[in-house]
Enzyme design. Sequence first.
Site, PDB file in Angstrom:
ATOM      1  CB  SER A 160      13.774 -23.705  -3.206  1.00  0.00           C
ATOM      2  OG  SER A 160      12.525 -23.303  -2.715  1.00  0.00           O
ATOM      3  CB  CYS A 286      13.802 -11.695  -1.112  1.00  0.00           C
ATOM      4  SG  CYS A 286      13.682 -13.211  -2.037  1.00  0.00           S
TER       5      CYS A 286
HETATM    6  N1  PMP Z   1      18.205 -18.686  -3.195  1.00  0.00           N
HETATM    7  C1  PMP Z   1      17.799 -18.229  -4.385  1.00  0.00           C
HETATM    8  C2  PMP Z   1      18.789 -18.084  -5.488  1.00  0.00           C
HETATM    9  C3  PMP Z   1      16.457 -17.889  -4.588  1.00  0.00           C
HETATM   10  O1  PMP Z   1      16.054 -17.434  -5.776  1.00  0.00           O
HETATM   11  C4  PMP Z   1      15.542 -18.032  -3.515  1.00  0.00           C
HETATM   12  C5  PMP Z   1      14.089 -17.639  -3.680  1.00  0.00           C
HETATM   13  N2  PMP Z   1      13.924 -16.262  -3.956  1.00  0.00           N
HETATM   14  C6  PMP Z   1      16.018 -18.520  -2.293  1.00  0.00           C
HETATM   15  C7  PMP Z   1      17.351 -18.837  -2.175  1.00  0.00           C
HETATM   16  C8  PMP Z   1      15.096 -18.714  -1.127  1.00  0.00           C
HETATM   17  O2  PMP Z   1      14.313 -19.851  -1.330  1.00  0.00           O
HETATM   18  P1  PMP Z   1      13.135 -20.268  -0.309  1.00  0.00           P
HETATM   19  O3  PMP Z   1      11.983 -19.408  -0.674  1.00  0.00           O
HETATM   20  O4  PMP Z   1      12.879 -21.716  -0.580  1.00  0.00           O
HETATM   21  O5  PMP Z   1      13.640 -20.037   1.074  1.00  0.00           O
END
Ligand code: PMP
Length: 346
Positions: A160, A286
């Site tokens: 990302s 999240c």
């Molecule tokens: N996987 C991990 C380990 C993360 O830390 C995150 C971001 N919190 C994500 C996936 C999701 O990434 P994105 O915001 O690019 O969808």
Amino acid sequence: MIYLDYAATAPLEPEVLEAMHEAEKRFFANASALHTPGHLAMNQIEETRELLASIINAAPQEIIFTSGASEANNTVIRTFEGHEIETSPLEHHSILETTKKYAGDKRPKLYSYMLANNETGDILDLPHEKGAFLHSDLTQALGKIPIDVHKLDLDYATFSAHKIGGPIGVGALYVKEGAPFEPLIIGGNQEKKRRGGTYNTVGIIGFKAALSKINPKVYDTKVRELRDSLAHRILKEIPGSSLNTNLERGKSLPNILNASFRAAEGESIQLYLDAEGIIVSTGSACAAGDIKPSHVLMAKTGDAEVAHSSIRFSFGPDNTMKDVEKVMAVLPGIIERLQKISTIEV
Ligand code: PMP
């Protein structure tokens, strides 16, 4: 403001902002178009693909751009819809929820184990099984430690941009040549029919600028020193404190520190620190607003009290020892105040 929430989103690097501003003017055309502005935009995308591939030791055609790590994770799990899927208990929800919904019992089996966890920074051992496929969410690892998809023996890997100083809404998926693949977004020829949707050229150019700046050495030295210094001072100066991150080299990313403060609630600590201009997070953003304790800390400690009283400090290359000093000028007082009004004994 002292920003210690790099693991949630790293601030945009100035070079990234500049590259994106420039791209808005120069590379606005649809990169799939056959005209010259289209080709120029596509060249930028291919340069980014080559750069990411070279950083992770992949081939450019093994990289697919996505809207972020969540989409990349969803794509891999959906490819194995109906198949046996095993994940670590520490995965991001974009792995855990999709697995719950789409896993079955067909073979071959997929393992999805993140290399480094977003809440504690802990580095995991990856499982290798003959005949099975292996995906690793490298979202937090990229830029912080060297990555080699061949040495890690991966079939799939997720990235990302916004965790390395690039824009939100851009990510990438590594798919090893020959590994099974089902597109998640169909209805377009982009990415060799592997991901439909007009190319996010400006975002991908921002990703390139951020990739050009990554430097795991700075994390291994300067950033690690800041993280370790804060950890040691917390343990020494704050009663009831404990660490949820293993500080040993190779056992965690150098930029993440998760600590718990007995009898002080994580959300309250976060708000008090915020009022002092210090930005941290509790668990993962999240899951913020979720009153359940973090699944990661529960899996690691099995102790709801430890999970509820945890704070994640995550550093970046722009932080300084002054930031650590400022945190330690206010944190002990905040914890003491919260512990005083708690019914739990320290
Ligand atoms: N996987 C991990 C380990 C993360 O830390 C995150 C971001 N919190 C994500 C996936 C999701 O990434 P994105 O915001 O690019 O969808």
